[in-house]
Design a protein around this motif. Structure first.
Motif, PDB file in Angstrom:
ATOM      1  N   ILE A 133       0.839  -1.202   0.000  1.00  0.00           N
ATOM      2  CA  ILE A 133       0.000   0.000   0.000  1.00  0.00           C
ATOM      3  C   ILE A 133       0.871   1.248   0.000  1.00  0.00           C
ATOM      4  CG2 ILE A 133      -1.685   1.311   1.347  1.00  0.00           C
ATOM      5  CD1 ILE A 133      -2.800  -1.371   2.336  1.00  0.00           C
ATOM      6  N   GLU A 134       1.951   1.227   0.794  1.00  0.00           N
ATOM      7  CA  GLU A 134       2.808   2.409   0.920  1.00  0.00           C
ATOM      8  C   GLU A 134       3.514   2.754  -0.385  1.00  0.00           C
ATOM      9  OE1 GLU A 134       5.322   1.348   4.154  1.00  0.00           O
ATOM     10  OE2 GLU A 134       3.862   1.890   5.700  1.00  0.00           O
ATOM     11  N   ILE A 135       3.826   1.747  -1.202  1.00  0.00           N
ATOM     12  CA  ILE A 135       4.512   2.041  -2.478  1.00  0.00           C
ATOM     13  C   ILE A 135       3.527   2.122  -3.642  1.00  0.00           C
ATOM     14  CG2 ILE A 135       6.636   0.933  -1.703  1.00  0.00           C
ATOM     15  CD1 ILE A 135       5.942  -1.479  -3.444  1.00  0.00           C
ATOM     16  N   GLY A 136       2.233   2.006  -3.326  1.00  0.00           N
ATOM     17  CA  GLY A 136       1.220   2.137  -4.363  1.00  0.00           C
ATOM     18  C   GLY A 136       1.034   0.915  -5.224  1.00  0.00           C
TER      19      GLY A 136
END
Length: 435
Positions: A384-387
């Motif tokens: 999620i953090e890196i998309g």
């Protein structure tokens, strides 16, 4: 004073008064000759107007090895030594409520003397037989939502609070003290900084928290034997209330510093260092101390023990040994603390081994559902953090992402905001049933 204490003193007074002398003092120990005593007995060393108390920790053919319960300054070779004929005596009783005691059970708060209603008992006590202990079947409210719902505590359970330094162990203890429904609270502050003791008493506990509480304090500058005894003194006081049929909450901060005190005692007595410098007596002492808590035929002692993990290493010897003895563990993480998430409880790494016994099935279903969502979200957090995560890939993750604000609001809690257990479970149910 109880009949047992009177009888012990009468027997001690009837013995012949044999005296010996100090023949050596090295490090933390005294060598005494000319007097007979058993391991665990106290002896008096004449160093001035007030004798110095010391405990016998090792016995050889013609001499005793003793550890002082005070400062060795002024002790010289040839000083007279008298055997008391009995071990350390500890006060127990209702008059202790609201008082602050030192590591040997003596008042240190400037209050009145304990009075005649107090009885004194030997520090050593019999651990309840395993087959006479009642099963842990009732929940103990702590007032902390994350604990009461996701890591529930049973009356008579022994739970470890594992954390590094500065992540909120003492604050969590004060929060539990204010919110619990236990009859009596006994708090042992072992090896604490002197500055923190008064802050804990006045700010964290306050007059309301002290009302049904006994506090035993042994700061880090005390002799190691006093720090070690303080843990057993607090436990013995809790046992006295349990014997009256009370439900007692015993909180000790920390079991790690107690083990360090035992390490100093053992090494000074000549034990060989074993695992990371801890002698074998440390690993023999821990179950003796921790097993004293729990249920009995009359009442219960719920033990909460903080474990200071060195360098946040949860597998270091003391933490590993404590985890194997206790009935569950609560993990506080620095990552949550530095993010301002208090109490910094990592519920996915925490577990209560009696949860299914003390919590009804519908509430356990809600707890498992919330845990499932938190675990699913943790597994894909990096994506999620890196998309890299695409919505719709996992319905459980999508649901968890929508409920993150509600879950965080539920798990965060101010110190002065206790929540009743029914209300906590109602809020958890609302989260678990939201789609």
């Amino acid at each position: 004073m109880g009949g047992e204490g009177v009888l012990s003193r009468a027997r001690a007074a009837a013995r012949p008064q044999l005296t010996g002398i100090v023949t050596g003092a090295m490090g933390l120990t005294l060598t005494v000759e000319g007097v007979s005593a058993a391991v665990g007995d106290l002896v008096e060393v004449r160093t001035g107007p007030q004798p110095l108390l010391a405990e016998v920790v090792a016995v050889q053919r013609d001499r005793l090895t003793c550890m002082p319960l005070g400062d060795l300054s002024g002790v010289r070779s040839g000083a007279r030594v008298r055997a008391t004929g009995m071990p350390l005596q500890v006060p127990v009783g209702e008059a202790l409520l609201g008082r602050v005691l030192d590591g040997l059970g003596r008042p240190m708060d400037g209050g009145p003397p304990l009075g005649s209603s107090i009885r004194y008992v030997d520090l050593t006590s019999q651990t309840p037989n395993a087959l006479t202990r009642a099963r842990v079947s009732r929940q103990l409210a702590t007032g902390v939502r994350a604990l009461d719902t996701l890591v529930p505590v049973g009356r008579g359970q022994r739970l470890g609070i594992f954390a590094g330094s500065g992540v909120g162990k003492s604050t969590l203890m004060s929060q539990i003290t204010r919110g619990t429904d236990a009859d009596v609270r006994v708090i042992g502050l072992i090896g604490e900084r002197g500055r923190e003791v008064r802050e804990f008493l006045e700010e964290d506990l306050g007059p309301e928290g002290m009302a049904n509480t006994v506090v035993v304090v042994a700061t880090s500058d005390e002799p190691p034997l006093v720090r070690l005894k303080a843990a057993f003194v607090a436990t013995r006081i809790a046992e006295g209330f349990r014997d009256q049929g009370r439900d007692v909450l015993l909180m000790m901060d920390s079991i790690t510093r107690t083990a360090m005190a035992q390490r100093e005692v053992g090494l000074s007595a000549g034990e060989p260092p074993a695992t990371r410098g801890y002698p074998p007596s440390v690993f023999a002492m821990m179950p003796k101390l921790l097993e004293k808590a729990g249920t009995s035929t009359t009442g219960s002692i719920t033990g909460l023990y903080t474990v200071l993990v060195e360098g946040d290493d949860h597998n270091e010897p003391i933490a590993d040994t404590a985890r194997s003895i206790l009935d569950g563990h609560v993990v506080l993480t620095r990552k949550l603390a530095t993010a301002g998430h208090f109490p910094a409880i990592d519920v996915l790494e925490s577990i209560s081994r009696v949860a299914t016994t003390i919590v009804p099935s519908p509430q356990m279903t809600d707890a498992r559902e919330v845990r499932r969502m938190m675990a699913a979200l943790r597994d894909v957090r990096e994506l999620i953090e890196i998309g890299a995560y695409q919505s719709g890939s996992d319905p459980l993750v999508d649901r968890a992402r929508r409920l993150v604000p509600q879950i965080d609001a539920f798990l965060r809690q101010a110190v002065d905001d206790p929540t009743s257990t029914p209300e906590a479970f109602a809020r958890l149910h609302a989260i678990a049933t939201t789609t």
